[in-house]
Design a protein around this motif. Structure first.
Motif, short mmCIF file in Angstrom:
data_model
loop_
_atom_site.label_atom_id
_atom_site.label_comp_id
_atom_site.label_asym_id
_atom_site.label_seq_id
_atom_site.Cartn_x
_atom_site.Cartn_y
_atom_site.Cartn_z
N LEU A 130 -2.39 -4.91 22.17
CA LEU A 130 -1.99 -4.36 20.83
C LEU A 130 -3.43 -4.49 19.98
N VAL A 131 -4.38 -5.37 20.23
CA VAL A 131 -5.65 -5.41 19.63
C VAL A 131 -6.53 -4.13 20.09
N VAL A 132 -6.48 -4.05 21.45
CA VAL A 132 -7.49 -2.92 21.77
C VAL A 132 -7.01 -1.59 21.69
N GLY A 133 -5.39 -1.44 21.46
CA GLY A 133 -4.70 -0.03 21.08
C GLY A 133 -5.03 0.23 19.87
N LEU A 134 -4.63 -0.96 18.80
CA LEU A 134 -5.16 -0.47 17.61
C LEU A 134 -6.63 -0.41 17.09
N LEU A 135 -7.34 -0.96 17.70
CA LEU A 135 -9.00 -0.70 17.61
C LEU A 135 -9.26 0.61 17.98
N ALA A 136 -8.75 1.07 19.26
CA ALA A 136 -9.03 2.32 19.83
C ALA A 136 -8.58 3.60 18.85
N ARG A 137 -7.24 3.28 18.40
CA ARG A 137 -6.68 4.43 17.74
C ARG A 137 -7.15 4.60 16.33
N TYR B 40 10.29 -4.24 29.33
CA TYR B 40 8.74 -4.60 28.49
C TYR B 40 8.21 -2.95 28.34
N LEU B 41 8.58 -2.10 29.24
CA LEU B 41 8.08 -0.63 29.06
C LEU B 41 8.46 0.00 27.64
N LEU B 42 9.70 -0.80 26.83
CA LEU B 42 9.72 -0.40 25.64
C LEU B 42 8.73 -0.29 24.81
N ALA B 43 7.77 -1.04 24.92
CA ALA B 43 6.69 -1.49 23.88
C ALA B 43 5.71 -0.22 24.17
N ALA B 44 5.79 0.19 25.32
CA ALA B 44 4.80 1.57 25.67
C ALA B 44 5.48 2.67 24.93
N PHE B 45 5.65 2.61 23.68
CA PHE B 45 6.34 3.57 22.86
C PHE B 45 5.94 5.10 22.94
N PRO B 46 4.46 5.13 23.02
CA PRO B 46 4.14 6.31 23.17
C PRO B 46 4.49 7.25 24.39
N VAL C 80 -5.35 4.35 25.93
CA VAL C 80 -5.79 3.08 26.05
C VAL C 80 -4.58 2.00 25.73
N TYR C 81 -3.97 2.30 24.63
CA TYR C 81 -2.81 1.39 24.38
C TYR C 81 -1.73 1.20 25.56
N THR C 82 -1.41 2.42 25.93
CA THR C 82 -0.31 2.41 26.80
C THR C 82 -0.72 1.71 28.44
N LEU C 83 -1.88 2.20 28.72
CA LEU C 83 -2.53 1.57 29.89
C LEU C 83 -2.38 0.08 29.81
N PRO D 288 -1.04 11.98 30.86
CA PRO D 288 -0.64 13.07 30.00
C PRO D 288 -0.58 12.50 28.61
N CYS D 289 -0.53 11.04 28.37
CA CYS D 289 -0.29 10.53 26.98
C CYS D 289 -1.58 10.51 26.26
N ALA D 290 -2.67 10.24 27.04
CA ALA D 290 -3.95 10.39 26.50
C ALA D 290 -4.47 11.91 26.04
#
Length: 376
Positions: free
Chosen positions: A191-198, A329-335, A307-310, A296-298
């Motif tokens: 979550l930290v890496v995903g938010l920072l990257a986005r 757990y994959l529900l959290a990979a919402f993108p 980055v977040y989904t990975l 494809p998401c990226a």
């Protein structure tokens, strides 16, 4: 008049909640021998009994008795505190712990679907947002959003809301919600890496320069850090939640055997029930499918979401000995749901086929869960 995407998805989610609750009720009544930690405290077989299985007992114990840690044994410290804290708060209002757990899941699950569709509209058109929301609402493991006494719905609502606020430029509120979310699941790094990257990508898209303020997402780890400090003070072991995973019955020791998934390969045998084989293959297939959608998401949603989904898929996949639990757990990979909707945008027959197949699997897994079959 065509309904807006959020309203359409919320309506679909509400219908799925009603149907899934009816199915787990019938299933629990048809298989009364199925274990439920709520059975001892609830007289008879109430309507919602089928939603209280497996980890529900751990969450109820934490909410009513607090944490304990016994080295070498399964202990409640394996479960992060946010969800049981919410249940304890509702308990102060004299709401039954199990009922509270299910109601929190229902409300947060529907909220997550609604907020997800709002987020999807920031990255795609209205029609694609609607299709993405329906893909999430009828995802095979979406029944964990409709009543199952697990923390997934609460966690999902918080992280999607955090990214929605991030898209709206409200960085401080986004980080605050994310910090609360990291007290719910042990995936703070993702979550930290995903938010920072986005955030950095968001600034770049608008031609804005990066500044020290853009590093605020690092503070999203606060919930995780506070739980680590609590364990250190209470038990003298800051990472008790990691060590307890090695306890007999869980057998999830960190190390190369887990990373190489040796237990997954060893789980197959000629005498194994068909359901066990389908479970092992199914969770692994969902994991590989999710990883295949990361690129494809990226490309379609930006490298920040890539980055977040990975990270959000890779961390639990790497730490799981046999991929079990990955379905929810994959529900959290919402993108990835929006990514799939965009990939299927020009293929309506394929899209409806995926939705129909997904919904059928969701209903089948709901029945199995209501009968106390371990599905995720």
């Amino acid at each position: 008049m065509v309904r807006s995407a959020p309203r359409t998805v919320l309506t679909a989610g509400l219908a799925a909640l009603v149907v899934c609750t009816a199915l787990v009720t019938v299933s629990a009544l048809a298989f009364p021998q199925g274990y439920s930690p709520a059975r001892l405290t609830w007289p008879g077989a109430p309507t919602l009994l089928g939603w209280a299985h497996f980890d529900a007992g751990w969450y109820a114990t934490i909410a009513t008795e607090g944490y304990r840690y016994t080295p070498g044994q399964q202990s409640p410290v394996a479960y992060f505190p946010l969800y049981p804290l919410v249940l304890r708060g509702l308990g102060l209002l004299h709401v039954d712990t199990f009922l509270a757990g299910m109601l929190v899941t229902m409300v947060c699950g529907l909220g997550a679907l609604y907020v997800f569709t709002l987020w999807a509209r920031t990255r795609a058109d209205e029609e694609s947002a609607r299709h993405a929301g329906l893909l999430m609402a009828f995802y095979p493991f979406a029944f964990f959003l409709y009543g199952a006494m697990y923390s997934d719905a609460l966690f999902l609502l918080l992280i999607i809301a955090a990214f929605l606020l991030l898209e709206r430029g409200q960085l401080g509120y986004a980080v605050l919600l994310a910090a609360v979310a990291t007290a719910a699941r042990p995936v703070a790094p993702a979550l930290v890496v995903g938010l920072l990257a986005r955030r950095l990508e968001w600034k770049h898209e608008r031609g804005l320069k990066w500044s020290a303020v853009d590093l605020l997402p690092v503070l999203a780890a606060a919930g995780f850090v506070l739980y680590v400090l609590y364990q250190w003070k209470a038990f003298g072991e800051p990472f008790a939640f990691v060590k307890v995973q090695s306890a007999p019955g869980w057998d999830q020791q960190p190390g190369w055997r887990t990373w190489a998934k040796l237990r997954w390969f060893q789980g197959f045998s000629r005498r194994m029930p068909l359901s066990d084989g389908l479970r092992l293959v199914g969770h692994a297939a969902f994991t590989l499918g999710a990883l295949a959608l990361v690129w494809p998401c990226a490309k379609r949603l930006g490298w920040g979401y890539g980055v977040y989904t990975l990270a959000i898929v890779g961390l639990p996949a790497l730490s799981s000995k046999d991929f079990m639990g990955m379905g929810r757990y994959l529900l959290a990979a919402f993108p990835l749901f929006l990514t799939l909707a965009l990939l299927l945008r020009e293929r309506p027959r394929w899209r409806w086929g995926v939705l129909a197949t997904s919904a059928a699997l969701m209903l089948a897994l709901t029945v199995a869960y209501g009968a106390a079959e371990y599905v995720s």
